[in-house]
Design an enzyme around this catalytic site. Structure first.
Site, PDB file in Angstrom:
ATOM      1  N   LYS A 182     -19.241  -3.823  20.398  1.00 49.33           N
ATOM      2  CA  LYS A 182     -19.215  -3.324  19.026  1.00 49.33           C
ATOM      3  C   LYS A 182     -20.420  -2.441  18.778  1.00 49.33           C
ATOM      4  O   LYS A 182     -21.499  -2.691  19.328  1.00 49.33           O
ATOM      5  CB  LYS A 182     -19.238  -4.497  18.026  1.00 49.33           C
ATOM      6  N   GLU A 227     -24.956  -8.121   1.064  1.00 51.09           N
ATOM      7  CA  GLU A 227     -25.225  -8.899   2.283  1.00 51.09           C
ATOM      8  C   GLU A 227     -26.631  -9.494   2.288  1.00 51.09           C
ATOM      9  O   GLU A 227     -27.626  -8.767   2.399  1.00 51.09           O
ATOM     10  CB  GLU A 227     -25.020  -8.036   3.532  1.00 51.09           C
ATOM     11  N   GLU A 271     -14.626  -8.209  14.787  1.00 49.35           N
ATOM     12  CA  GLU A 271     -15.873  -7.631  14.309  1.00 49.35           C
ATOM     13  C   GLU A 271     -16.714  -8.696  13.596  1.00 49.35           C
ATOM     14  O   GLU A 271     -17.929  -8.784  13.784  1.00 49.35           O
ATOM     15  CB  GLU A 271     -15.567  -6.483  13.347  1.00 49.35           C
ATOM     16  N   GLU A 409     -13.215   3.828   5.177  1.00 53.65           N
ATOM     17  CA  GLU A 409     -14.052   2.670   4.834  1.00 53.65           C
ATOM     18  C   GLU A 409     -15.433   3.121   4.363  1.00 53.65           C
ATOM     19  O   GLU A 409     -15.961   2.595   3.371  1.00 53.65           O
ATOM     20  CB  GLU A 409     -14.179   1.733   6.028  1.00 53.65           C
TER      21      GLU A 409
END
Length: 423
Positions: A182, A227, A271, A409
Site C-alpha cells: 500500500k 483521525e 487498506e 476521493e
C-alpha cells in the site's frame, strides 16, 4: 534571544516560565471567538478544547531527531516552570501546541502561548504564561468577528488531476508487481482569495460544520481532521484509525447503502487492515494490554464515510503523548506498507513537498498527557502571500485501486477546506 525566538536544534534553553490557570465565567461557547487575529492557535472538538495566542516560548526543529529534540526541550521547559493550576482539567496548566512535518526535512514546531482560553466538561478557564520577570494581569476576554474570505478561485497545485491519476496508476502497477502492499499518495490545490485570508473565518466554519472532528490551527496550518493519531490521558492510550473512504450523496437511504458496501469492500477492508496493524504494532511496546477491534465501523461525516477502528491500551511506561505520536508516525494511513518502501515511493513519484500535511498536530501538557491527530482536511497559509493557501488531500492506494475513483476521493476530502473558505 527572547523566549519567543525560534530555537534551533542543538540549542534548547529552558526558559523559566510562570503559569497560572484560573476559572473564568466569560468564556464564549465558541472558543474561536476569542482569537484576536488569524495567527492564533486552536484545538477544538464539540465545542471543547482550547485556543491560544502569543508565544511565551517556541521551538522550531527539523531532521531525523526532531521528535526527540522536541521532547527534550519540553522536558527542560516543564522542569523550569512554576505552575499554579486552579482548574485541574486536561488542557489547563502548562500546555504546548505543536505541528510536525511529514518528512524529516519538513519544518516542525512546538509553541507555548502567552494566553490560553479553554473549556471542558462545563469548566472554562484562562491560562496566562509569561517569563518569571513579567507577571501580567489576567486578560479581559474579547469576542472578535472575522471578515469573510470572499470569492475564492482554485487552481491546480503541483499536478493536475489527470497527471495525479497517472501517478496512481503507476503506483497500482508497482503494488501489483509485489514491490509493496500500500502507498498513500497526496495532491494539493491552490486557493486564491481577493484579499488576505483571515484564518479565523475558515476555522469557525470548520468547527461549525465538522463538530466531531478536531479543528486545529498551528502557525498557519488549519483544518478539521477526523483521525486521532494518539491520546494519552491518565494512563489510557487511544487511537482512531481511518482508512477506506466513500463519498456521501446527501440522500440518506442511498448513503446507508453505500455505507454497507464500504463495510463489505475487499479493497477498502484491505487498506484498513494495513492501517490498523501498523498502529497496533507501534503502540504494543508501550501498552500493558490492548484492545484491537476485529472489524471496523463506518464513521459518518458530512462529506464522506470512513472505515474506522478505535485502538485502546493501558500505558506500560512513561512515554508522553508526543513520544507515542513519534512511535506511530508515519502510519500506514498516511504513508503505506512497508513503511520504508512506501515513503521512498512517495518521494519518487508524488512530486510535491507535503510540509506539515499528514504529520502529527496537537497539544501536550506538563504531565505528558495530550492529543495528537494527523493533519488531514487542512490547508497551509502562504507566509509570503496572505491571499494564497495550499489545500491537501490524499488517498490510500492498494492493488484494487481505480485511479479515477481515487481522484474522486481526494476531491471529496478537499470539500471541507473549500467550503470553509467560502461565504
Amino acid at each position: 534571544m527572547s523566549l519567543s525566538d525560534p530555537v534551533r536544534p542543538g540549542h534548547r534553553p529552558a526558559p523559566s516560565l510562570v503559569v497560572r490557570s484560573r476559572p473564568a465565567d466569560d468564556v464564549s461557547e465558541a472558543l474561536m471567538d476569542h482569537l484576536p487575529d488569524g495567527t492564533g492557535l486552536a484545538w477544538v472538538r464539540r465545542g471543547e478544547g482550547h485556543v491560544g495566542w502569543g508565544a511565551a516560548a517556541k521551538l522550531e526543529v527539523a531532521g531525523s531527531n526532531r521528535f526527540a529534540e522536541a521532547q527534550a526541550w519540553w522536558k527542560d521547559l516543564v522542569a523550569g516552570a512554576v505552575v499554579r493550576d486552579e482548574v485541574g482539567v486536561p488542557g489547563s496548566g502548562l500546555v504546548c501546541f505543536g505541528s510536525f512535518g511529514f518528512t524529516d526535512a519538513d519544518p516542525s514546531e512546538l509553541v507555548v502561548p502567552e494566553v490560553i482560553v479553554g473549556r471542558r466538561g462545563g469548566t472554562a478557564w484562562v491560562t496566562t504564561i509569561s517569563p518569571a520577570s513579567a507577571l501580567p494581569p489576567p486578560p479581559e476576554l474579547t469576542r472578535y468577528e472575522p471578515e469573510p474570505v470572499g470569492q475564492v478561485a482554485f487552481a491546480d497545485g503541483s499536478r493536475s488531476g489527470t497527471d495525479w491519476s497517472g501517478i496512481v496508476a503507476d503506483a497500482v502497477r508497482r503494488i501489483t508487481a509485489g514491490e509493496l502492499d500500500k502507498v498513500v499518495l497526496a495532491r494539493d490545490l491552490i486557493a486564491l482569495a481577493p484579499e488576505p485570508i483571515d484564518l479565523r473565518w475558515p476555522l469557525r466554519q470548520l468547527a461549525a460544520a465538522y463538530p466531531n472532528c478536531w479543528t486545529f490551527s498551528v502557525d498557519g496550518l488549519i483544518g478539521a481532521t477526523p483521525e486521532l493519531l494518539v491520546r494519552r490521558e491518565k494512563g489510557l492510550i487511544t487511537s482512531r484509525v481511518l482508512a477506506g473512504t466513500i463519498r456521501r450523496t446527501g440522500d440518506d437511504a442511498h448513503d446507508l447503502a453505500l455505507a454497507a458496501s464500504l463495510a463489505r469492500s475487499s479493497k477498502d477492508l484491505e487498506e484498513h487492515e494495513f492501517a490498523v496493524r501498523s498502529v497496533a504494532d507501534a503502540l504494543e511496546p508501550h501498552c500493558k494490554s490492548m484492545n484491537v477491534p476485529e472489524t471496523p465501523f463506518v464513521l459518518h461525516l458530512p462529506n464522506v464515510m470512513h472505515l474506522a477502528s478505535d485502538v485502546a491500551g493501558v500505558a506500560a511506561n512513561g512515554a508522553s503523548a508526543l513520544g507515542l505520536a513519534a512511535a506511530l508516525h508515519p502510519s500506514a494511513a498516511v504513508c503505506g506498507t512497508p513503511t520504508d518502501v512506501a515513503r521512498d515511493l512517495i518521494g519518487e513519484i508524488e512530486g510535491m513537498s507535503r510540509g506539515r500535511f499528514s504529520g502529527p498536530v496537537g497539544w501536550m501538557d506538563a504531565a505528558g498527557d495530550g492529543e495528537w491527530c494527523i493533519a488531514l482536511r487542512c490547508g497551509q497559509a502562504d507566509p509570503a502571500d496572505p491571499t494564497r493557501m495550499r489545500l491537501f488531500a490524499g488517498a490510500g492506494i492498494v492493488a484494487g485501486s481505480d485511479p479515477e475513483a481515487e481522484l474522486a476521493e481526494t476531491n471529496a476530502k478537499l470539500v471541507p477546506m473549500r467550503d470553509a473558505l467560502g461565504d
